[in-house]
Design an enzyme around this catalytic site. Structure first.
Site, PDB file in Angstrom:
ATOM      1  N   ASP A 114       2.185   8.839  -2.708  1.00  0.00           N
ATOM      2  CA  ASP A 114       2.046   9.098  -1.278  1.00  0.00           C
ATOM      3  C   ASP A 114       3.363   9.656  -0.774  1.00  0.00           C
ATOM      4  O   ASP A 114       4.425   9.348  -1.312  1.00  0.00           O
ATOM      5  CB  ASP A 114       1.558   7.882  -0.468  1.00  0.00           C
ATOM      6  CG  ASP A 114       2.318   6.601  -0.730  1.00  0.00           C
ATOM      7  OD1 ASP A 114       3.487   6.661  -1.151  1.00  0.00           O
ATOM      8  OD2 ASP A 114       1.736   5.520  -0.508  1.00  0.00           O
TER       9      ASP A 114
ATOM     10  N   GLU B 138       6.658  -3.111 -12.138  1.00  0.00           N
ATOM     11  CA  GLU B 138       7.859  -3.352 -11.326  1.00  0.00           C
ATOM     12  C   GLU B 138       8.780  -4.436 -11.873  1.00  0.00           C
ATOM     13  O   GLU B 138       9.217  -5.326 -11.136  1.00  0.00           O
ATOM     14  CB  GLU B 138       7.435  -3.688  -9.881  1.00  0.00           C
ATOM     15  CG  GLU B 138       6.596  -2.588  -9.251  1.00  0.00           C
ATOM     16  CD  GLU B 138       6.095  -2.913  -7.852  1.00  0.00           C
ATOM     17  OE1 GLU B 138       6.417  -3.991  -7.331  1.00  0.00           O
ATOM     18  OE2 GLU B 138       5.362  -2.075  -7.282  1.00  0.00           O
TER      19      GLU B 138
ATOM     20  N   HIS C  38       6.163   6.723  -4.502  1.00  0.00           N
ATOM     21  CA  HIS C  38       6.007   6.528  -3.050  1.00  0.00           C
ATOM     22  C   HIS C  38       7.213   7.199  -2.389  1.00  0.00           C
ATOM     23  O   HIS C  38       8.310   6.664  -2.398  1.00  0.00           O
ATOM     24  CB  HIS C  38       5.996   5.032  -2.705  1.00  0.00           C
ATOM     25  CG  HIS C  38       4.833   4.285  -3.273  1.00  0.00           C
ATOM     26  ND1 HIS C  38       3.554   4.482  -2.840  1.00  0.00           N
ATOM     27  CD2 HIS C  38       4.767   3.335  -4.229  1.00  0.00           C
ATOM     28  CE1 HIS C  38       2.723   3.683  -3.504  1.00  0.00           C
ATOM     29  NE2 HIS C  38       3.437   2.980  -4.360  1.00  0.00           N
TER      30      HIS C  38
ATOM     31  N   GLU D 201       0.772   6.237  -8.003  1.00  0.00           N
ATOM     32  CA  GLU D 201       0.563   5.711  -6.643  1.00  0.00           C
ATOM     33  C   GLU D 201       1.109   6.687  -5.614  1.00  0.00           C
ATOM     34  O   GLU D 201       1.712   6.286  -4.611  1.00  0.00           O
ATOM     35  CB  GLU D 201       1.234   4.341  -6.486  1.00  0.00           C
ATOM     36  CG  GLU D 201       0.776   3.318  -7.512  1.00  0.00           C
ATOM     37  CD  GLU D 201       1.390   1.934  -7.313  1.00  0.00           C
ATOM     38  OE1 GLU D 201       1.942   1.652  -6.237  1.00  0.00           O
ATOM     39  OE2 GLU D 201       1.316   1.132  -8.265  1.00  0.00           O
TER      40      GLU D 201
ATOM     41  N   ASN E 141       4.618   0.515 -15.362  1.00  0.00           N
ATOM     42  CA  ASN E 141       4.505   1.169 -14.053  1.00  0.00           C
ATOM     43  C   ASN E 141       5.605   0.681 -13.109  1.00  0.00           C
ATOM     44  O   ASN E 141       5.844  -0.528 -13.016  1.00  0.00           O
ATOM     45  CB  ASN E 141       3.122   0.804 -13.471  1.00  0.00           C
ATOM     46  CG  ASN E 141       2.754   1.600 -12.239  1.00  0.00           C
ATOM     47  OD1 ASN E 141       2.801   2.820 -12.247  1.00  0.00           O
ATOM     48  ND2 ASN E 141       2.363   0.901 -11.173  1.00  0.00           N
TER      49      ASN E 141
HETATM   50  O1  G3I Z   1      -7.287  -9.247   2.609  1.00  0.00           O
HETATM   51  C1  G3I Z   1      -6.376  -9.877   3.507  1.00  0.00           C
HETATM   52  C2  G3I Z   1      -7.038 -10.135   4.843  1.00  0.00           C
HETATM   53  O2  G3I Z   1      -8.101 -11.006   4.668  1.00  0.00           O
HETATM   54  C3  G3I Z   1      -5.994 -10.684   5.802  1.00  0.00           C
HETATM   55  O3  G3I Z   1      -6.547 -10.806   7.072  1.00  0.00           O
HETATM   56  C4  G3I Z   1      -4.798  -9.756   5.890  1.00  0.00           C
HETATM   57  C5  G3I Z   1      -3.701 -10.306   6.782  1.00  0.00           C
HETATM   58  O4  G3I Z   1      -2.439  -9.918   6.357  1.00  0.00           O
HETATM   59  O5  G3I Z   1      -4.267  -9.587   4.593  1.00  0.00           O
HETATM   60  C6  G3I Z   1      -5.172  -8.998   3.675  1.00  0.00           C
HETATM   61  O6  G3I Z   1      -4.555  -8.861   2.426  1.00  0.00           O
HETATM   62  C7  G3I Z   1      -3.585  -7.830   2.333  1.00  0.00           C
HETATM   63  C8  G3I Z   1      -4.018  -6.882   1.220  1.00  0.00           C
HETATM   64  O7  G3I Z   1      -3.026  -5.912   1.025  1.00  0.00           O
HETATM   65  C9  G3I Z   1      -5.330  -6.178   1.514  1.00  0.00           C
HETATM   66  O8  G3I Z   1      -5.197  -5.361   2.621  1.00  0.00           O
HETATM   67  C10 G3I Z   1      -2.258  -8.450   2.022  1.00  0.00           C
HETATM   68  O9  G3I Z   1      -1.798  -9.214   3.105  1.00  0.00           O
HETATM   69  C11 G3I Z   1      -1.244  -7.385   1.703  1.00  0.00           C
HETATM   70  O10 G3I Z   1      -0.067  -7.985   1.214  1.00  0.00           O
HETATM   71  C12 G3I Z   1      -1.791  -6.455   0.633  1.00  0.00           C
HETATM   72  O11 G3I Z   1      -0.858  -5.419   0.456  1.00  0.00           O
HETATM   73  C13 G3I Z   1      -0.979  -4.717  -0.763  1.00  0.00           C
HETATM   74  C14 G3I Z   1       0.352  -4.710  -1.461  1.00  0.00           C
HETATM   75  O12 G3I Z   1       0.256  -3.941  -2.656  1.00  0.00           O
HETATM   76  C15 G3I Z   1       0.785  -6.113  -1.837  1.00  0.00           C
HETATM   77  O13 G3I Z   1       1.932  -6.102  -2.641  1.00  0.00           O
HETATM   78  C16 G3I Z   1      -1.415  -3.310  -0.447  1.00  0.00           C
HETATM   79  O14 G3I Z   1      -2.757  -3.300   0.053  1.00  0.00           O
HETATM   80  C17 G3I Z   1      -1.339  -2.451  -1.705  1.00  0.00           C
HETATM   81  O15 G3I Z   1      -1.526  -1.100  -1.368  1.00  0.00           O
HETATM   82  C18 G3I Z   1       0.012  -2.601  -2.360  1.00  0.00           C
HETATM   83  O16 G3I Z   1       0.026  -1.845  -3.543  1.00  0.00           O
HETATM   84  C19 G3I Z   1       1.264  -1.825  -4.236  1.00  0.00           C
HETATM   85  C20 G3I Z   1       0.946  -1.702  -5.705  1.00  0.00           C
HETATM   86  O17 G3I Z   1       0.089  -2.749  -6.100  1.00  0.00           O
HETATM   87  C21 G3I Z   1       2.224  -1.728  -6.527  1.00  0.00           C
HETATM   88  N1  G3I Z   1       3.167  -0.708  -6.080  1.00  0.00           N
HETATM   89  C22 G3I Z   1       3.447  -0.741  -4.661  1.00  0.00           C
HETATM   90  C23 G3I Z   1       2.156  -0.648  -3.858  1.00  0.00           C
HETATM   91  C24 G3I Z   1       2.448  -0.539  -2.402  1.00  0.00           C
HETATM   92  O18 G3I Z   1       3.050  -1.716  -1.912  1.00  0.00           O
END
Ligand code: G3I
Length: 356
Positions: free
Chosen positions: A282, A173, A251, A280, A214
């Protein structure tokens, strides 16, 4: 198919040893007919899971995996049955793997890699250098110190996983959503060459891994961002910067819909001499509308010989980062959705272009 044929001839030779010659000959003929029937039936019915069907077309079918869901039996059951490539959803990112500078933490990512290896799946590494999900200490760095930290991070992580990664998202990105230029970020402010430095560093650490750029919103061929990434890849290829693949996150939702020129985009990137991977996927929606779009994406990939695989960004709708949009192939109970059937049918349909 080979397994079925091998099993058939094995039981014949065991039986044949105790029968007269004529009986053996007629029995062999019978077995040959059965074997041929099995062979035809097998190739016509094709695969019954996403991974097996994709493999028949020389491709992989993957999913994002979260380490903390590997204790969920429904989740793991679907994962092991359907997929042959995994991408750690968050566990290989900079904040997860180097929470303090110079101190590396691989427990969660290793868990996913071990699960993949134990179940015959390959791994896409995600992501070595990204403006987002950086640990706090990196967010506070700039200039030479940040550049050196990035290089060290890539070297350490790619070396840790050397030989275990099919493809790395080396840089994620890095382009702006509009205007055709780079995204402003602390990494970008270390100098415009940060992306090629990242790729050269990754190549030195793990020469066998495919190295990918990516991004999202690079699906529509007419968009500025798509053109900007295309021009960077073209420039890298011309100058010998090591890049092997381009990942289209894909996405899709109403704000960023599947474009009718998606196949053109895949073809044009591939024509630069790189693999193309849908990394990715969806698609928000439901029912036949969602299913049709999933089918279109699969058909587009199969039509481009260097589109080597598809990864969906999660297993069940409830596992998705966009859960409310129900964008995945399985519902919250792990049941197959119409979108699943559309993907499987598209994978099993004939007339596709195999990868080189
Ligand atoms: O693990 C913590 C948890 O302990 C806490 O209670 C909770 C509260 O917010 O947060 C949890 O962490 C989160 C994590 O996902 C695991 O679920 C983060 O806040 C959250 O920001 C994080 O989001 C991820 C996101 O990337 C961050 O940028 C998504 O799971 C993940 O699917 C997403 O993936 C990205 C790719 O890496 C890049 N392309 C876009 C894609 C979708 O956003």
């Amino acid at each position: 198919m080979d397994k079925l044929l091998a099993r058939g001839s094995g039981s014949l030779s065991a039986a044949a040893r105790s029968r007269p010659r004529t009986a053996v000959v007629s029995m062999m003929a019978g077995v040959a007919v059965i074997a041929a029937t099995v062979a035809v039936a097998t190739s016509a019915s094709a695969g019954t899971t996403l991974g097996a069907s994709a493999a028949e077309k020389g491709r992989y079918f993957g999913t994002a995996v979260a380490a903390n869901k590997l204790s969920d039996a429904t989740y793991v059951g679907i994962l092991n049955r359907e997929f042959n490539m995994v991408t750690p959803e968050n566990e290989m990112k900079w904040d997860a793997t180097e929470p303090s500078q110079g101190q590396f933490s691989y427990t969660s990512a290793d868990r996913i890699v071990s699960h993949a290896q134990a179940n015959g799946m390959r791994v896409r590494g995600h992501a070595l250098a990204w403006h987002s999900q950086q640990p706090g200490w990196a967010q506070n760095l700039s200039g030479t110190a940040l550049r050196q930290a990035m290089v060290n991070h890539i070297t350490q992580v790619a070396t840790h996983y050397k030989g275990k990664i099919y493809a790395w998202d080396v840089v994620n990105e890095a382009f702006a959503d509009s205007g055709g230029g780079r995204r402003d970020s602390n990494l970008q402010r270390t100098g415009n060459d940060w992306i090629e430095v990242a790729f050269r560093t990754a190549r030195a650490a793990d020469p066998a891994a495919k190295l990918c750029y990516n991004d999202y919103n690079t699906d529509n061929w007419t968009w500025e961002k798509t053109q900007a990434v295309y021009n960077m890849v073209k420039d890298f290829k011309a100058r010998g910067v090591p890049i092997d693949c381009v990942g289209l996150q894909s996405h899709f939702n109403s704000g960023s819909p599947y474009p009718s020129n998606y196949r053109t985009t895949l073809q044009n990137f591939a024509a630069l001499g790189v693999d193309v991977q849908i990394t990715e996927l969806d698609i928000e929606g439901s029912g036949s509308t969602q299913a049709t779009t999933y089918g279109n994406v699969v058909r587009d990939c199969l039509a481009v010989s260097r589109c080597t695989g598809i990864t969906v960004w999660g297993i069940r709708d409830t596992d998705s980062w966009r859960a409310s949009g129900t964008p995945l192939l399985f519902d919250g109970n792990g049941n197959k959705k119409p979108a699943y059937t559309a993907v499987l049918d598209a994978l099993n349909a004939g007339g596709t272009t195999p990868p080189p």
